[in-house]
Motif scaffolding. Structure first.
Motif, PDB file in Angstrom:
ATOM      1  N   MET A   3       9.708 -58.358 -62.570  1.00 45.59           N
ATOM      2  CA  MET A   3      11.021 -57.315 -62.495  1.00 45.59           C
ATOM      3  C   MET A   3      11.542 -58.181 -63.657  1.00 45.59           C
ATOM      4  N   ALA A   4      12.117 -59.018 -63.777  1.00 46.13           N
ATOM      5  CA  ALA A   4      13.604 -59.215 -64.244  1.00 46.13           C
ATOM      6  C   ALA A   4      12.921 -58.513 -65.429  1.00 46.13           C
ATOM      7  N   ILE A   5      11.954 -57.897 -66.325  1.00 44.40           N
ATOM      8  CA  ILE A   5      11.931 -57.666 -67.711  1.00 44.40           C
ATOM      9  C   ILE A   5      11.878 -56.471 -67.437  1.00 44.40           C
ATOM     10  N   ALA A   6      10.846 -55.840 -66.638  1.00 44.97           N
ATOM     11  CA  ALA A   6      10.999 -54.258 -66.092  1.00 44.97           C
ATOM     12  C   ALA A   6      12.550 -53.904 -65.982  1.00 44.97           C
ATOM     13  N   LEU A   7      13.345 -54.716 -65.432  1.00 44.22           N
ATOM     14  CA  LEU A   7      14.832 -53.727 -65.103  1.00 44.22           C
ATOM     15  C   LEU A   7      15.171 -54.261 -66.273  1.00 44.22           C
ATOM     16  N   LYS A   8      15.511 -55.447 -66.753  1.00 45.83           N
ATOM     17  CA  LYS A   8      16.406 -55.456 -68.639  1.00 45.83           C
ATOM     18  C   LYS A   8      15.230 -54.267 -69.271  1.00 45.83           C
ATOM     19  N   GLU A   9      14.282 -53.835 -69.303  1.00 49.30           N
ATOM     20  CA  GLU A   9      13.819 -52.149 -70.334  1.00 49.30           C
ATOM     21  C   GLU A   9      13.868 -51.125 -69.694  1.00 49.30           C
ATOM     22  N   GLY A  10      15.010 -50.542 -68.313  1.00 51.14           N
ATOM     23  CA  GLY A  10      15.671 -49.853 -67.942  1.00 51.14           C
ATOM     24  C   GLY A  10      14.626 -48.901 -67.172  1.00 51.14           C
ATOM     25  N   LYS A  11      13.193 -50.107 -66.790  1.00 49.12           N
ATOM     26  CA  LYS A  11      11.973 -48.660 -65.406  1.00 49.12           C
ATOM     27  C   LYS A  11      12.926 -49.207 -63.529  1.00 49.12           C
ATOM     28  N   ARG A  12      12.466 -48.510 -63.470  1.00 49.77           N
ATOM     29  CA  ARG A  12      12.229 -48.209 -61.781  1.00 49.77           C
ATOM     30  C   ARG A  12      11.573 -48.636 -61.229  1.00 49.77           C
ATOM     31  N   VAL A  13      12.289 -50.204 -60.807  1.00 54.14           N
ATOM     32  CA  VAL A  13      11.250 -51.108 -59.906  1.00 54.14           C
ATOM     33  C   VAL A  13      11.463 -50.756 -58.446  1.00 54.14           C
ATOM     34  N   VAL A  14      10.179 -50.912 -57.494  1.00 51.89           N
ATOM     35  CA  VAL A  14      10.809 -50.838 -56.238  1.00 51.89           C
ATOM     36  C   VAL A  14       9.955 -52.245 -56.030  1.00 51.89           C
ATOM     37  N   ALA A  15      10.523 -52.843 -54.646  1.00 53.51           N
ATOM     38  CA  ALA A  15      10.446 -54.179 -54.444  1.00 53.51           C
ATOM     39  C   ALA A  15       9.810 -54.362 -52.731  1.00 53.51           C
ATOM     40  N   TYR A  16       8.784 -54.638 -52.516  1.00 55.36           N
ATOM     41  CA  TYR A  16       8.799 -55.020 -50.978  1.00 55.36           C
ATOM     42  C   TYR A  16       8.670 -56.058 -50.058  1.00 55.36           C
ATOM     43  N   ARG A  17       9.846 -56.352 -49.759  1.00 50.56           N
ATOM     44  CA  ARG A  17       9.622 -58.376 -49.480  1.00 50.56           C
ATOM     45  C   ARG A  17       9.159 -59.200 -50.618  1.00 50.56           C
ATOM     46  N   PRO A  18      10.433 -58.358 -51.425  1.00 50.99           N
ATOM     47  CA  PRO A  18      10.383 -59.646 -53.449  1.00 50.99           C
ATOM     48  C   PRO A  18      11.021 -60.548 -52.524  1.00 50.99           C
ATOM     49  N   ALA A  19      10.980 -61.973 -53.111  1.00 50.76           N
ATOM     50  CA  ALA A  19      11.030 -63.228 -52.903  1.00 50.76           C
ATOM     51  C   ALA A  19      12.759 -63.532 -52.688  1.00 50.76           C
ATOM     52  N   VAL A  20      13.134 -62.680 -54.217  1.00 46.43           N
ATOM     53  CA  VAL A  20      14.193 -62.888 -55.244  1.00 46.43           C
ATOM     54  C   VAL A  20      15.283 -61.529 -54.930  1.00 46.43           C
ATOM     55  N   LYS A  21      16.749 -61.367 -55.231  1.00 46.25           N
ATOM     56  CA  LYS A  21      16.375 -60.306 -55.321  1.00 46.25           C
ATOM     57  C   LYS A  21      17.608 -59.800 -56.483  1.00 46.25           C
ATOM     58  N   LEU A  22      17.187 -58.676 -57.255  1.00 45.39           N
ATOM     59  CA  LEU A  22      17.192 -59.503 -58.812  1.00 45.39           C
ATOM     60  C   LEU A  22      18.451 -57.385 -58.660  1.00 45.39           C
ATOM     61  N   ASP A  23      19.677 -57.889 -59.309  1.00 49.01           N
ATOM     62  CA  ASP A  23      20.237 -56.558 -59.531  1.00 49.01           C
ATOM     63  C   ASP A  23      19.187 -55.203 -60.033  1.00 49.01           C
ATOM     64  N   GLY A  24      19.135 -54.032 -59.249  1.00 50.23           N
ATOM     65  CA  GLY A  24      18.059 -52.698 -59.155  1.00 50.23           C
ATOM     66  C   GLY A  24      17.056 -52.645 -59.043  1.00 50.23           C
ATOM     67  N   LEU A  25      17.136 -53.999 -57.991  1.00 46.90           N
ATOM     68  CA  LEU A  25      15.895 -53.550 -57.535  1.00 46.90           C
ATOM     69  C   LEU A  25      15.547 -52.500 -56.545  1.00 46.90           C
ATOM     70  N   ILE A  26      15.387 -51.013 -56.494  1.00 41.89           N
ATOM     71  CA  ILE A  26      15.425 -50.841 -55.325  1.00 41.89           C
ATOM     72  C   ILE A  26      14.145 -50.929 -54.394  1.00 41.89           C
ATOM     73  N   LEU A  27      15.001 -51.855 -53.149  1.00 43.65           N
ATOM     74  CA  LEU A  27      14.469 -52.169 -51.908  1.00 43.65           C
ATOM     75  C   LEU A  27      13.912 -50.799 -50.848  1.00 43.65           C
TER      76      LEU A  27
END
Lengths: 148, 148, 148, 148
Positions: A108-132
């Motif tokens: 998730m961290a590297i995908a967000l760094k690369e500006g990709k769309r990252v959707v998370a269902y019940r993530p273990a940790v909430k990173l800035d930019g995650l779409i819940l």
């Protein structure tokens, strides 16, 4: 469209069910499923995709294709350990995380760094930019948004 | 003893000062500093280590050694993008994170997955298993614990 | 100056002696020895360099630093199998091949593709662009040419 | 069955024709074509496979999928430079080299080291263990031998 689905190598109950359902929905929407090719969430999403005639590519950390789960249509054997996580990220137009542990966090961290769309269902940790997402249906809908 | 120090490619104020101080303390304790070889925290910790006669190895994402900061004694050129983060983790006996963004999160996550000691000073996100430090001195002390 | 010395994980007689001598000469000329960190030619060149007070960096294919030979001052643990060969190439300003098998061929080929100086002593195969040396002394002299 | 077809990023005349024909024959035999996803031999074999309804996976050295040739059904973006060559090798049950330069030599060498079947049509260099083919037909026949 290649959508990465990431999560732990072991899964139970709702997480497993969600991964399976996400696989079905991606297949129904014509998206190719990219994943880590092993067990748990990776196997559940693969099984779901295949149940709807979808296509699954497993990118595994080993040099031998055999450990891949049997729902992978194609297996990419990297022999690169955790670095294979980066290949999953780069090969995905968008990603859906389903639960997940440390490995999933790295993806998730590297995908967000690369500006990709990252959707998370019940993530273990909430990173800035995650779409819940609150459900598998919402996860797939949010992941595919902007690609149609 | 090879200690990885990880953090962003840009840094300001306290984060930069802390990285510099951590470099000094690691050098004084005879630890080799492993880092990503570029700017920001990577350069600050390198500069700190060199100010105390320490040794610095920069593991960079490019194929050319030149972009490495000039405080690296040795440069490992990987040409592997973010996958070089995994090499920093594997090459480190323990790690200290100083602030940091997505890249640092990916390194902390994989290091924790590998069961390594990961000390964090002002981390962007708190992962299970992180050992939090309140000062550069405490960070180095906690990182070196168990190695003497 | 970082000079890569490449060759097989097992070595005998003249090849082993040549690797040891090359390590000595590189150390005497102030060059850092980069190698694959394991046995055979890698260990012989490391041992030679250390006998003259040189510096040795072993870049190994595993995730654990322990399998590195004990003459390495610093160990880079890649967990990347044969892909670590590429890192050896990129991290070297010039390379010297001593005998060698398939792995060495892969390194020579990529180094030549990258336009690097590749000196070979008793290579298993002659690739276009290889600079052949008749002795350890000539190998080191040819490798360092142009860097002084 | 995943068969790797390797060769230069530029090709002319007979080499290009042979790659195209090999793609056709692999598709007709139900083999998935794995390749480096770029131009030259990689594009020719992809085009050949698609002309017969085959499946092509391009494993490219970049982080962005876009530079892949348009005959790839699926693109694996590695961001790993030459290290992606190793992934092509590990992902292939057997390999066919069509002409080729230094990059192809690195792939043949590592594939042979891994004990894989490597068939070569007009190789730039003859490595021990290479199986030489005189025609595209023979190349495919030799590559698929033992898999049926």
């Amino acid at each position: 469209m290649q959508i990465g689905v990431i999560g732990s190598g072991e899964c139970y109950g709702d997480i497993c069910d969600a991964a399976y359902r996400i696989g079905q929905l991606l297949a129904e929407n014509g998206a190719v499923v990219i994943n880590g090719g092993l067990g748990g969430v990776m196997e559940a999403v693969s099984r779901g995709a295949k149940s709807r005639g979808g296509t699954v590519i497993g990118i595994i950390p080993f040099k031998d294709k055999k450990p891949a789960n049997r729902y992978c249509d194609y297996v990419i054997a990297t022999d690169m350990g955790h670095a294979r996580n980066m290949i999953i990220v780069h090969s995905s137009d968008a990603l859906i995380a389903v639960g997940g542990g440390y490995g999933t966090v790295s993806e998730m961290a590297i995908a967000l760094k690369e500006g990709k769309r990252v959707v998370a269902y019940r993530p273990a940790v909430k990173l800035d930019g995650l779409i819940l997402a609150e459900s598998p249906e919402e996860a797939v809908s949010l992941a595919l948004e902007g690609f149609s």
